[in-house]
Design a protein around this motif. Sequence first.
Motif, short mmCIF file in Angstrom:
data_model
loop_
_atom_site.label_atom_id
_atom_site.label_comp_id
_atom_site.label_asym_id
_atom_site.label_seq_id
_atom_site.Cartn_x
_atom_site.Cartn_y
_atom_site.Cartn_z
N LEU A 89 -23.66 -41.93 84.26
CA LEU A 89 -24.50 -41.26 83.54
C LEU A 89 -23.94 -39.67 83.20
O LEU A 89 -23.29 -39.04 84.41
CB LEU A 89 -25.70 -41.23 84.45
CG LEU A 89 -26.84 -40.21 83.55
CD1 LEU A 89 -27.40 -40.66 82.47
CD2 LEU A 89 -27.87 -39.87 84.75
N ILE A 90 -24.00 -39.42 82.01
CA ILE A 90 -23.51 -37.93 81.48
C ILE A 90 -24.93 -37.47 81.47
O ILE A 90 -25.65 -37.76 80.77
CB ILE A 90 -22.67 -38.12 80.54
CG1 ILE A 90 -21.33 -38.60 80.69
CG2 ILE A 90 -22.64 -36.66 80.00
CD1 ILE A 90 -20.40 -38.76 79.30
N THR A 91 -25.07 -36.07 82.17
CA THR A 91 -26.26 -35.51 81.88
C THR A 91 -25.94 -34.03 81.25
O THR A 91 -24.58 -33.64 81.45
CB THR A 91 -26.88 -34.94 83.16
OG1 THR A 91 -25.83 -34.55 84.21
CG2 THR A 91 -27.51 -36.19 84.06
N ARG A 111 -18.14 -39.38 71.89
CA ARG A 111 -17.60 -40.06 73.08
C ARG A 111 -17.83 -41.62 73.14
O ARG A 111 -17.57 -42.27 74.16
CB ARG A 111 -18.28 -39.32 74.41
CG ARG A 111 -17.59 -37.95 74.78
CD ARG A 111 -17.27 -37.82 76.00
NE ARG A 111 -16.43 -36.60 76.06
CZ ARG A 111 -15.81 -36.29 77.30
NH1 ARG A 111 -16.03 -36.91 78.25
NH2 ARG A 111 -15.36 -35.11 77.10
N LEU B 50 -8.64 -38.59 73.73
CA LEU B 50 -8.56 -38.01 75.08
C LEU B 50 -7.41 -38.83 75.90
O LEU B 50 -6.73 -38.35 76.70
CB LEU B 50 -9.75 -37.99 76.07
CG LEU B 50 -10.81 -37.31 75.16
CD1 LEU B 50 -12.18 -37.41 75.95
CD2 LEU B 50 -10.49 -35.79 75.09
N THR B 56 -9.59 -35.84 80.08
CA THR B 56 -10.66 -36.46 79.57
C THR B 56 -11.93 -35.50 79.26
O THR B 56 -12.96 -35.65 78.91
CB THR B 56 -11.26 -37.55 80.75
OG1 THR B 56 -11.54 -36.77 81.94
CG2 THR B 56 -10.48 -38.86 80.89
N TYR B 57 -11.66 -34.33 79.67
CA TYR B 57 -12.55 -33.08 79.66
C TYR B 57 -13.88 -33.39 80.08
O TYR B 57 -15.08 -33.19 79.46
CB TYR B 57 -12.65 -32.88 78.02
CG TYR B 57 -11.31 -31.92 77.51
CD1 TYR B 57 -11.12 -30.69 77.69
CD2 TYR B 57 -10.28 -33.16 77.02
CE1 TYR B 57 -10.17 -30.25 77.41
CE2 TYR B 57 -9.19 -32.24 76.68
CZ TYR B 57 -9.00 -30.89 76.84
OH TYR B 57 -7.95 -30.44 76.45
N THR B 58 -14.01 -34.30 81.17
CA THR B 58 -15.05 -34.40 81.98
C THR B 58 -14.97 -34.10 83.54
O THR B 58 -13.76 -34.33 83.93
CB THR B 58 -15.25 -35.95 81.82
OG1 THR B 58 -15.24 -36.42 80.72
CG2 THR B 58 -16.51 -36.55 82.60
N GLN B 88 -17.82 -32.38 79.91
CA GLN B 88 -19.21 -32.99 79.82
C GLN B 88 -19.10 -33.23 81.48
O GLN B 88 -18.20 -33.36 82.36
CB GLN B 88 -19.05 -34.43 79.36
CG GLN B 88 -18.70 -34.33 77.94
CD GLN B 88 -19.82 -34.53 77.16
OE1 GLN B 88 -20.09 -35.37 76.14
NE2 GLN B 88 -20.86 -33.60 77.13
N LEU B 89 -20.37 -33.55 82.00
CA LEU B 89 -20.31 -34.01 83.44
C LEU B 89 -21.21 -35.16 83.65
O LEU B 89 -22.28 -35.41 83.14
CB LEU B 89 -21.45 -32.57 83.93
CG LEU B 89 -22.05 -32.82 85.23
CD1 LEU B 89 -20.79 -32.67 86.41
CD2 LEU B 89 -23.13 -31.92 85.82
#
Lengths: 329, 329
Positions: A89-91, A111, B50, B56-58, B88-89
């Motif tokens: 899950l990306i929030t 993405r 990516l 991945t910039y995550t 992103q998170l």
Amino acid sequence: MADVAAEAHVSVKTVSRVVNHEPGVRPDTAERVRAVIERLGFRRHDGARLMRQGRTYTIALVVEDLANPFYSQVGAAVEREARIRQHQLITASAEGSPSRERAVIEALVSRRVDGIVVVPADESASSDAVLEASSTPIVYMDRPVRGTPRDTVLSDNHGGVRSAVEHLVAHGHRSIAFFGDDPAFWTARQRREAFVATHQGLGLPGTPRVSMGPHTPASVQETLRRWTDGLESVTAVITGNNRITLAVLLAQRELRLPLSLIGYDDFELAALIDPPVTVVHQDPAAMGQKAAQQLFARLLGDESPAQTVVMPTRLIVRASGVRRGVPTR
Amino acid sequence: MADVAAEAHVSVKTVSRVVNHEPGVRPDTAERVRAVIERLGFRRHDGARLMRQGRTYTIALVVEDLANPFYSQVGAAVEREARIRQHQLITASAEGSPSRERAVIEALVSRRVDGIVVVPADESASSDAVLEASSTPIVYMDRPVRGTPRDTVLSDNHGGVRSAVEHLVAHGHRSIAFFGDDPAFWTARQRREAFVATHQGLGLPGTPRVSMGPHTPASVQETLRRWTDGLESVTAVITGNNRITLAVLLAQRELRLPLSLIGYDDFELAALIDPPVTVVHQDPAAMGQKAAQQLFARLLGDESPAQTVVMPTRLIVRASGVRRGVPTR
DNA sequence: CGGTGGTCAGACAACGCTGTCATGCCGCCA
DNA sequence: TGGCGGCATGACAGCGTTGTCTGACCACCG
């Protein structure tokens, strides 16, 4: 993977087979490959894998503010559903800004997340085109959106407010007021309308007294003072959300008003306030779960028309709803 | 991208250049490409991009339970830091299970997230090997972990408890008890030790009275009854976390004990309880922000030795800490 | 002993993009 | 007019996997 293959004297494809537990590898070969994987600390690169497969096994949740308990409960529920299905899950927070929400959604689409749950900042379907073009499934929560019909999970605002009014009336209240949030919010308008409709439906005397936000603690106090000043004094208040409940509680304490109160949204320790606060409970976890389930149904190929689900609310009766107010006569 | 290229009579590389605003494209060519992109609804596939770029910039956040206000505030802060930096998170719950935490972290590493912030479930550095092998930066929060030294952001548990004890003593309390959480938790042990140390340091009479969890409302009530029964009655209580504060408040109300109270962790509406509850406030948002900042420093190449930061706590003085208890003599 | 079928393994392309290098063209100057 | 430099563009490989197809080998049967 190439390194492992070389080391184990097999092809990359065989390594792939071992990693993915595909059949057609002799046990001893598999064992040898596994040993090399272990030794080299190899891990499959999911990015590459998912790219090949076209799915990312990722869904996203876009809300206004993750720290808000309503949204964090939604988030926990959605995460849970995702985890159960081996998805991540990306929030993301849009901070209530439609333009930021749009940007966030576009980034998520870029993405190639498999689907998105959104609590939309406004009713303009500003991401419709992007979603359409990418055919990314989306589920809206808490508030509907214009434009292309989409799956939507709402709360029964009307029923919630009605149950609050009815509860107060059942306890003898006739003069009930409503503090709503900023009418820019769809939910705020819904609750206001429900209040007015129920007020009239039950034949309560006078014009429904309503104050809509945005509120400040001072404005709430001022309004409350005005409403309780004079013969037609209000004896009970219904609030449109959490924050307003807090403001009313504070003002009430300040002004020493023995008003009855029903708050919208349950809150931690509502039971410990004196008197314990009766609330209309929406179940954010259930809403989040429902939204996620809808989304996953789409991911599994459900092609049925977009569906709107209205989740019931529940009146949690504590003491604050009973009659204890200033007599009206 | 190939479609766009064909349609615009250019190569994919040129499309790439236009999409990424790279120089070296004639304005009219760029314009033509942009038109086709618009018409076809093309969006760059970030996954592929990516993958090519290796980043991945995550980043990811792993906590126990997203619905818990402490963690949701951390989450909001980390998300904010990530968003500012165009990352992103991914949020994930380990539900307090070390094995699940391990699995979650491994999945994140497989996705090649650029870094991870974790509130570890226990002190065993069970993911050390994986992190080492993948050289994924990690920042631990709230609790330290054994094994390889890593960046860690802690809260000043010792100072927080000490400030609570001192506040009570300053208001004339001499008989203070401590309800801690399950000593399986590092923070619970820290706070207990701090309580005992401060108790002795200030020369308070008797052995420090301590009850560690796990607690039930019934057990809390029972303990409280015991401690307030007799001559050496406790006059003030310090709790080790949110949930316990709630339990104590309930028990206290039930038993009609006029105890003073200081809770660990601030909570919504603490000011509205009667009397308003004095609390030791840890700042989850600040902790989350700090952790994210540490992580991003690593991503930017900071190679300095692992660092442990202890964030200060703040005593929020409300009314519940003053002397109002059963006299000890 | 040839044919058949099954098992295990590898070659190769492709997912969608970008970094590197090559190419063609133009204008300018000696 | 030949040479040179700069600009716009394109060809190609490769990021790390997996799907598809092909092939080698073996056992078994008639």
